[in-house]
Design an enzyme around this catalytic site. Sequence first.
Site, PDB file in Angstrom:
ATOM      1  CB  SER A   1     -10.847 -20.241  53.220  1.00  0.00           C
ATOM      2  OG  SER A   1      -9.713 -19.375  52.778  1.00  0.00           O
TER       3      SER A   1
ATOM      4  CE  LYS B   1     -11.838 -16.714  50.856  1.00  0.00           C
ATOM      5  NZ  LYS B   1     -10.672 -16.481  51.899  1.00  0.00           N
TER       6      LYS B   1
END
Length: 202
Positions: free
Chosen positions: A119, A156
Amino acid sequence: MKALTTRQQEVFDLIRDHISQTGMPPTRAEIAQRLGFRSPNAAEEHLKALARKGAIEIVSGASRGIRLLTEEEHGLPLIGRVAAGEPLLAQQHIEGHYQVDPSMFKPNADFLLRVSGMSMKDIGILDGDLLAVHKTQDVRNGQVVVARIDDEVTVKRLKKQGNVVELLPENSEFTPIVVDLRQQSFTIEGLAVGVIRNGEWL
């Protein structure tokens, strides 16, 4: 590990034997009683000395928060898969220790986290890489963080506005994670400060 005094060696041996016999370290009170100290505070001073010499690690907030360090355990702990609801640096999550100089990173790295998934690939954080993490909750929007949402840990980019946190991926194939702080548990575990590419040297 630096050389221990006779008294420090006695404390170290007691801790090692207690763990071997019971599966857990002794409390300060038990150390004081076994070795004839006047109070648990005297045991605490010896424990601090052992920690300074690299013989043990003191885990704050626990009466039995003592962990023996072997020579190969010096270095940054590597965190693998994290079980739901458990502390990130719990002993069972530590896969090993690696001789990486923490000062290579700014701010200094406190641990390594094995990356799972792609990701964040667009900024060079790939599956299997080791992410160097500075343990802190003092982070700003736009920084790459290690966060815990309910029982899941993720890496993230942070975007926080009011009671809403967005955790943004760096891969167009993934969608942002939106967290409502009024309804979900959210914790910052640390700040990403560097990446070590997974390789044979490990």
